[in-house]
Design a protein around this motif. Structure first.
Motif, mmCIF file in Angstrom:
data_model
loop_
_atom_site.group_PDB
_atom_site.id
_atom_site.type_symbol
_atom_site.label_atom_id
_atom_site.label_comp_id
_atom_site.label_asym_id
_atom_site.label_seq_id
_atom_site.Cartn_x
_atom_site.Cartn_y
_atom_site.Cartn_z
ATOM 1 N N PRO A 26 36.890 56.900 -45.372
ATOM 2 C CA PRO A 26 37.604 55.941 -46.221
ATOM 3 C C PRO A 26 37.835 54.610 -45.524
ATOM 4 C CG PRO A 26 38.716 58.083 -46.181
ATOM 5 C CD PRO A 26 37.680 58.107 -45.100
ATOM 6 N N TYR A 27 37.879 53.582 -46.324
ATOM 7 C CA TYR A 27 38.197 52.219 -45.890
ATOM 8 C C TYR A 27 39.391 52.199 -44.939
ATOM 9 C CZ TYR A 27 39.294 47.222 -47.096
ATOM 10 O OH TYR A 27 39.547 45.884 -47.094
ATOM 11 N N PHE A 28 40.463 52.891 -45.323
ATOM 12 C CA PHE A 28 41.691 52.821 -44.535
ATOM 13 C C PHE A 28 41.574 53.528 -43.194
ATOM 14 C CE2 PHE A 28 42.221 56.332 -47.588
ATOM 15 C CZ PHE A 28 42.379 57.395 -46.727
ATOM 16 N N GLU A 29 40.616 54.440 -43.058
ATOM 17 C CA GLU A 29 40.441 55.125 -41.776
ATOM 18 C C GLU A 29 39.957 54.143 -40.712
ATOM 19 O OE1 GLU A 29 40.799 58.050 -39.101
ATOM 20 O OE2 GLU A 29 41.295 58.312 -41.217
ATOM 21 N N PHE A 270 34.404 44.849 -49.975
ATOM 22 C CA PHE A 270 33.267 44.926 -49.064
ATOM 23 C C PHE A 270 33.334 43.806 -48.028
ATOM 24 C CE2 PHE A 270 28.886 43.380 -48.216
ATOM 25 C CZ PHE A 270 28.437 44.444 -47.439
ATOM 26 N N PHE A 271 33.506 42.583 -48.482
ATOM 27 C CA PHE A 271 33.494 41.452 -47.552
ATOM 28 C C PHE A 271 34.746 41.405 -46.684
ATOM 29 C CE2 PHE A 271 30.297 39.912 -50.632
ATOM 30 C CZ PHE A 271 29.267 39.630 -49.743
ATOM 31 N N GLU A 324 33.348 54.660 -47.487
ATOM 32 C CA GLU A 324 33.864 54.814 -48.842
ATOM 33 C C GLU A 324 34.747 53.608 -49.144
ATOM 34 O OE1 GLU A 324 34.205 55.346 -52.090
ATOM 35 O OE2 GLU A 324 33.847 57.480 -51.669
ATOM 36 N N ILE A 325 34.262 52.696 -50.018
ATOM 37 C CA ILE A 325 35.036 51.490 -50.306
ATOM 38 C C ILE A 325 35.307 51.325 -51.796
ATOM 39 C CG2 ILE A 325 34.096 50.322 -48.272
ATOM 40 C CD1 ILE A 325 32.510 48.546 -50.247
ATOM 41 N N TYR A 329 39.153 54.601 -55.742
ATOM 42 C CA TYR A 329 39.400 55.653 -54.746
ATOM 43 C C TYR A 329 40.445 55.200 -53.725
ATOM 44 C CZ TYR A 329 38.585 58.723 -50.743
ATOM 45 O OH TYR A 329 38.750 59.587 -49.687
ATOM 46 N N ILE A 330 40.299 53.955 -53.254
ATOM 47 C CA ILE A 330 41.226 53.432 -52.252
ATOM 48 C C ILE A 330 42.650 53.391 -52.800
ATOM 49 C CG2 ILE A 330 41.848 51.372 -50.915
ATOM 50 C CD1 ILE A 330 38.799 50.740 -50.893
#
Length: 487
Positions: A26-29, A270-271, A324-325, A329-330
């Motif tokens: 995940p993004y936050f990880e 993403f950016f 995973e972005i 989901y985030i």
């Protein structure tokens, strides 16, 4: 710490590897809060004199009618303590505390000659210091710097009863990044409970649209790798933007190891993620790693693959990991409230709440003087705050709270004495730090060629002269505050 291996053929090797099932990261990880110390060595074992304890704290330090209590964790090292000796109290921030720096730090190096004890206090709501059954929006209202400072005040009174002869022990507060800010604010709010504060990379004012962070990140790459590095990085991100604008999402999905095909609405996330990963180096790494990254992008002629190469140091691509972005989901992950929920376990939901409710510090693309483009403006962060915590988390509310915050704590002009503010030249947080002396007894040190909190680590023969000089000065100041003469 992010480990960098300079392997020229890494991207080619990945393309020929055997397909493996996707493991979603995940993004936050990737952006989870980090302790401002290097990662504990795998084989590190704390000595027996380092103990993990807890103290009973009040849930609400400011409501006498609220009798709810909880256990706050702290580590203690009394190896060198002699009755009457001083205390180093390192304040935890948005991370789980570890025992490593109680025996591997400049604090430890100084403790022997000072006969000092070292304490490391975990911040409420992070790690194992859990004051509430879960982190619902309602329960998060007790997560504020004010509550954390009051916890610290009670803690200092507690440890003065914990060790023999400690009733009048002097206290040196220490912190890194946000916890360094807390240390400064504590010294200002409770001056009678400490002798001095060593603040390593403290951002001091609340700034909602913190576009200077990405400016400073770009400046670090320019400083280390020259204009050629900055320009190559900017060109690489320009090419990413061009592909996106042309709708070529497939190439970007593959190059950056995104789990699911990118879609139009993924652009800001993403950016912002890719830009944030490039900001990790000026915070947590050393110049050689920034230079190695510059060299790879330049050698790769700013190709998409050369920009994506950095991901090899964050996820296990050979092992099948992917990013995973997906926005929905985030948001769903950040809305989960149980302590074992992934975004809660790493402290990401809690830290997001602190930023959205009071502090801001949003790393936006609002400035044109940075190499990462303009795809993650401040509006993205305000929308995220509302998506996670509700419609009441408006832009207007945060600005009002930010203004109040700076009135309470003084921004870049805190009313403190016996203070040293230390920043690395390349640390992006220094942009909102106190980089010049506040007064004769509240001084600033900017370490050339350094990143964030380098001086917190132990003395080492490989320390560059600039870092040795900074450590010498910090030590001399602390001895001065305590009325000692350094050996």
């Amino acid at each position: 710490m992010v480990k960098f291996l300079i392997i020229a053929a890494a991207i080619l090797a990945i393309s020929y590897s055997v397909p493996v099932p996707k493991i979603r990261v995940p993004y936050f990880e990737l952006l989870k809060p980090r302790e401002p110390f290097p990662t504990t060595p795998f084989d590190y074992k704390a000595p027996t004199n380092v103990t993990l304890q807890d103290i009973v704290q009040r849930l609400d330090n400011f409501d006498p009618s609220n009798t709810d209590i909880w256990g706050q964790r702290f580590f203690m090292n009394d190896e060198f303590y002699q009755p009457g000796g001083p205390f180093f109290v390192f304040l935890g921030g948005e991370w789980a505390i570890t025992e490593y720096r109680l025996t591997n730090s400049l604090m430890y190096d100084m403790s022997d000659e000072l006969n000092a004890a070292i304490f490391y206090l975990e911040h409420r709501y992070y790690g194992g210091s859990r004051p509430v059954p879960n982190v619902t929006d309602e329960n998060l209202r007790f997560l504020t710097p004010e509550q954390a400072l009051a916890d610290t005040a009670h803690f200092i009174n507690h440890i003065r009863t914990l060790l023999p002869g400690a009733a009048n022990s002097e206290v040196i507060l220490v912190g890194g990044h946000y916890s360094a800010s807390l240390a400064v604010w504590f010294r200002q709010r409770y001056p009678h409970l400490s002798t001095g504060v060593w603040a390593s990379s403290p951002p001091l004012p609340s700034v909602v649209d913190f576009d200077g962070f990405k400016e400073a990140t770009g400046a670090a790459y320019r400083s280390v790798g020259g204009d050629v590095c900055y320009d190559a990085l900017e060109l690489g991100f320009d090419r990413m933007h061009e592909l996106w604008d042309n709708g070529d999402f497939e190439e970007l999905t593959e190059a950056f190891f995104i789990c699911d095909p990118l879609e139009e609405e993924d652009a800001p996330h993403f950016f912002s993620l890719m830009a944030e990963l490039y900001s990790v180096l000026p915070q947590f790494e050393f110049e050689e790693f920034i230079q190695a990254t510059c060299d790879h992008i330049i050698d790769g002629q700013s190709s998409i693959e050369s920009i994506a190469y950095l991901l090899n140091n964050f996820i296990d691509i050979d092992g099948g990991q992917c990013l995973e972005i997906d926005y929905d989901y985030i948001i769903d992950q950040e809305r989960q409230v149980e302590w074992d929920a992934p975004a809660v376990a790493v402290g990401y939901r809690q830290w997001t709440y602190q930023l959205c409710s009071q502090i801001g510090w949003f790393h936006t693309s609002g400035s044109p003087d940075q190499p990462f483009g303009d795809r993650f403006p401040v509006e993205l962060y305000h929308a995220g705050c509302q998506a996670v915590f509700g419609e009441s988390f408006t832009e207007e509310r945060l600005h009002r709270n930010s203004e109040r915050f700076n009135i309470l704590y003084g921004g870049l002009e805190p009313e403190v004495t016996n203070a040293v503010f230390v920043y690395g030249q390349h640390d992006p947080w220094s942009v909102i730090g106190r980089r010049t002396d506040l007064s004769d007894d509240a001084v600033a040190i900017v370490i050339p060629r350094a990143t964030m909190s380098n001086e917190l680590g132990p003395r080492h023969r490989d320390n560059p002269p600039e870092l040795v000089e900074a450590k010498d000065r910090v030590e001399a100041l602390i001895h001065q505050w305590l009325g000692h003469t350094p050996n």
